[in-house]
Design a protein around this motif. Structure first.
Motif, PDB file in Angstrom:
ATOM      1  N   ALA A  37       0.841  -1.187   0.000  1.00 56.24           N
ATOM      2  CA  ALA A  37       0.000   0.000   0.000  1.00 56.24           C
ATOM      3  C   ALA A  37       0.883   1.246   0.000  1.00 56.24           C
ATOM      4  O   ALA A  37       1.979   1.243   0.562  1.00 56.24           O
ATOM      5  N   ASP A  38       0.401   2.308  -0.641  1.00 57.67           N
ATOM      6  CA  ASP A  38       1.192   3.531  -0.713  1.00 57.67           C
ATOM      7  C   ASP A  38       1.559   4.059   0.676  1.00 57.67           C
ATOM      8  O   ASP A  38       2.638   4.632   0.861  1.00 57.67           O
ATOM      9  N   SER A  39       0.693   3.861   1.638  1.00 58.30           N
ATOM     10  CA  SER A  39       0.911   4.404   2.967  1.00 58.30           C
ATOM     11  C   SER A  39       2.080   3.759   3.711  1.00 58.30           C
ATOM     12  O   SER A  39       2.570   4.326   4.690  1.00 58.30           O
ATOM     13  N   VAL A  40       2.528   2.582   3.251  1.00 61.26           N
ATOM     14  CA  VAL A  40       3.601   1.885   3.959  1.00 61.26           C
ATOM     15  C   VAL A  40       4.838   1.669   3.104  1.00 61.26           C
ATOM     16  O   VAL A  40       5.841   1.143   3.605  1.00 61.26           O
ATOM     17  N   LYS A  41       4.811   2.067   1.847  1.00 57.85           N
ATOM     18  CA  LYS A  41       5.965   1.883   0.975  1.00 57.85           C
ATOM     19  C   LYS A  41       7.190   2.587   1.545  1.00 57.85           C
ATOM     20  O   LYS A  41       7.116   3.729   1.986  1.00 57.85           O
ATOM     21  N   GLY A  42       8.305   1.889   1.533  1.00 57.20           N
ATOM     22  CA  GLY A  42       9.538   2.430   2.064  1.00 57.20           C
ATOM     23  C   GLY A  42       9.704   2.228   3.547  1.00 57.20           C
ATOM     24  O   GLY A  42      10.800   2.456   4.077  1.00 57.20           O
ATOM     25  N   ARG A  43       8.649   1.817   4.241  1.00 58.24           N
ATOM     26  CA  ARG A  43       8.712   1.605   5.684  1.00 58.24           C
ATOM     27  C   ARG A  43       8.525   0.141   6.068  1.00 58.24           C
ATOM     28  O   ARG A  43       9.137  -0.324   7.025  1.00 58.24           O
ATOM     29  N   PHE A  44       7.670  -0.567   5.343  1.00 60.29           N
ATOM     30  CA  PHE A  44       7.372  -1.963   5.647  1.00 60.29           C
ATOM     31  C   PHE A  44       8.013  -2.872   4.607  1.00 60.29           C
ATOM     32  O   PHE A  44       8.114  -2.511   3.427  1.00 60.29           O
ATOM     33  N   THR A  45       8.414  -4.061   5.035  1.00 56.69           N
ATOM     34  CA  THR A  45       8.976  -5.058   4.142  1.00 56.69           C
ATOM     35  C   THR A  45       8.367  -6.415   4.445  1.00 56.69           C
ATOM     36  O   THR A  45       8.416  -6.878   5.580  1.00 56.69           O
ATOM     37  N   ILE A  46       7.813  -7.043   3.430  1.00 55.12           N
ATOM     38  CA  ILE A  46       7.256  -8.376   3.581  1.00 55.12           C
ATOM     39  C   ILE A  46       8.259  -9.393   3.051  1.00 55.12           C
ATOM     40  O   ILE A  46       8.963  -9.134   2.071  1.00 55.12           O
TER      41      ILE A  46
ATOM     42  N   SER B 220       9.896   2.744  11.174  1.00 52.67           N
ATOM     43  CA  SER B 220       9.404   4.126  11.194  1.00 52.67           C
ATOM     44  C   SER B 220       7.910   4.187  11.447  1.00 52.67           C
ATOM     45  O   SER B 220       7.164   4.884  10.756  1.00 52.67           O
ATOM     46  N   LEU B 221       7.476   3.474  12.448  1.00 53.77           N
ATOM     47  CA  LEU B 221       6.050   3.372  12.725  1.00 53.77           C
ATOM     48  C   LEU B 221       5.459   4.708  13.149  1.00 53.77           C
ATOM     49  O   LEU B 221       6.099   5.504  13.840  1.00 53.77           O
ATOM     50  N   LYS B 222       4.235   4.934  12.716  1.00 54.92           N
ATOM     51  CA  LYS B 222       3.494   6.154  12.994  1.00 54.92           C
ATOM     52  C   LYS B 222       2.238   5.821  13.792  1.00 54.92           C
ATOM     53  O   LYS B 222       1.739   4.699  13.722  1.00 54.92           O
ATOM     54  N   PRO B 223       1.710   6.793  14.525  1.00 56.51           N
ATOM     55  CA  PRO B 223       0.465   6.529  15.254  1.00 56.51           C
ATOM     56  C   PRO B 223      -0.659   6.026  14.347  1.00 56.51           C
ATOM     57  O   PRO B 223      -1.473   5.208  14.793  1.00 56.51           O
ATOM     58  N   GLU B 224      -0.707   6.485  13.105  1.00 56.08           N
ATOM     59  CA  GLU B 224      -1.750   6.038  12.196  1.00 56.08           C
ATOM     60  C   GLU B 224      -1.586   4.592  11.751  1.00 56.08           C
ATOM     61  O   GLU B 224      -2.470   4.046  11.078  1.00 56.08           O
ATOM     62  N   ASP B 225      -0.470   3.958  12.099  1.00 55.51           N
ATOM     63  CA  ASP B 225      -0.298   2.533  11.843  1.00 55.51           C
ATOM     64  C   ASP B 225      -0.991   1.674  12.890  1.00 55.51           C
ATOM     65  O   ASP B 225      -1.041   0.448  12.746  1.00 55.51           O
ATOM     66  N   THR B 226      -1.487   2.293  13.941  1.00 60.16           N
ATOM     67  CA  THR B 226      -2.171   1.555  14.989  1.00 60.16           C
ATOM     68  C   THR B 226      -3.391   0.836  14.429  1.00 60.16           C
ATOM     69  O   THR B 226      -4.261   1.450  13.817  1.00 60.16           O
ATOM     70  N   ALA B 227      -3.443  -0.464  14.631  1.00 61.65           N
ATOM     71  CA  ALA B 227      -4.524  -1.281  14.088  1.00 61.65           C
ATOM     72  C   ALA B 227      -4.335  -2.714  14.542  1.00 61.65           C
ATOM     73  O   ALA B 227      -3.284  -3.084  15.076  1.00 61.65           O
ATOM     74  N   VAL B 228      -5.356  -3.519  14.313  1.00 60.68           N
ATOM     75  CA  VAL B 228      -5.210  -4.958  14.408  1.00 60.68           C
ATOM     76  C   VAL B 228      -4.747  -5.463  13.051  1.00 60.68           C
ATOM     77  O   VAL B 228      -5.369  -5.161  12.029  1.00 60.68           O
ATOM     78  N   TYR B 229      -3.675  -6.210  13.033  1.00 64.28           N
ATOM     79  CA  TYR B 229      -3.091  -6.714  11.798  1.00 64.28           C
ATOM     80  C   TYR B 229      -3.445  -8.186  11.620  1.00 64.28           C
ATOM     81  O   TYR B 229      -3.276  -8.994  12.537  1.00 64.28           O
ATOM     82  N   TYR B 230      -3.928  -8.515  10.431  1.00 65.55           N
ATOM     83  CA  TYR B 230      -4.361  -9.862  10.102  1.00 65.55           C
ATOM     84  C   TYR B 230      -3.537 -10.429   8.955  1.00 65.55           C
ATOM     85  O   TYR B 230      -3.166  -9.704   8.030  1.00 65.55           O
ATOM     86  N   CYS B 231      -3.293 -11.705   9.010  1.00 63.08           N
ATOM     87  CA  CYS B 231      -2.640 -12.438   7.942  1.00 63.08           C
ATOM     88  C   CYS B 231      -3.667 -13.328   7.264  1.00 63.08           C
ATOM     89  O   CYS B 231      -4.533 -13.911   7.928  1.00 63.08           O
ATOM     90  N   ALA B 232      -3.591 -13.435   5.948  1.00 55.60           N
ATOM     91  CA  ALA B 232      -4.540 -14.244   5.206  1.00 55.60           C
ATOM     92  C   ALA B 232      -3.868 -14.874   3.998  1.00 55.60           C
ATOM     93  O   ALA B 232      -2.893 -14.348   3.471  1.00 55.60           O
ATOM     94  N   ALA B 233      -4.411 -16.002   3.565  1.00 55.44           N
ATOM     95  CA  ALA B 233      -3.898 -16.726   2.408  1.00 55.44           C
ATOM     96  C   ALA B 233      -4.830 -16.557   1.222  1.00 55.44           C
ATOM     97  O   ALA B 233      -6.049 -16.522   1.370  1.00 55.44           O
TER      98      ALA B 233
END
Length: 125
Positions: free
Chosen positions: A60-69, A84-97
């Motif tokens: 996603a554009d909002s995480v490019k350059g900061r997150f790596t999968i 480089s986490l930001k307050p707006e990254d606060t969320a429940v994170y889910y993994c899916a196949a």
């Protein structure tokens, strides 16, 4: 029972880092695209990143350059390194196949099936 289990979330200060893990049991994730999604309070679920069976990636554009999968097939695990986490990254994170094998990954939640209960990421000082 086949499932994906998320772990690694927690409380971190702005600018900090976390690494989330998505561990598969009951099936081998080598042949499926795996996606990370998040849902913040009062917000719709959004795609964050995904990795295909051939290691192609999407962000996603909002995480490019900061997150790596990344994918470790030997451990049957997919990781999401978050810097480089930001307050707006606060969320429940889910993994899916991905519902299908060998498909190129995208960030549409409808293409995936969620297995885990999610892991909470809170970015706050």
């Amino acid at each position: 029972q086949s499932q994906l289990v998320e772990s690694g979330g927690g409380l971190v200060q702005p600018g900090g880092s976390l690494r989330l893990s998505c561990a598969a049991s009951g099936f081998t994730l080598n042949y499926r695209a795996i996606g990370w999604f998040r849902q913040a309070p009062g917000k719709d679920r959004e795609g964050v990143s995904c990795i295909s069976s051939d290691d192609g990636t999407n962000y996603a554009d909002s995480v490019k350059g900061r997150f790596t999968i990344s994918r470790d097939n030997a451990k049957n695990t997919v990781y999401l390194k978050m810097n480089s986490l930001k307050p707006e990254d606060t969320a429940v994170y889910y993994c899916a196949a991905d519902r299908l094998l060998f498909r190129l990954c995208g960030l549409s939640p409808g293409e995936f099936e969620s297995w885990g209960q999610g892991t909470q990421v809170t970015v706050s000082s």
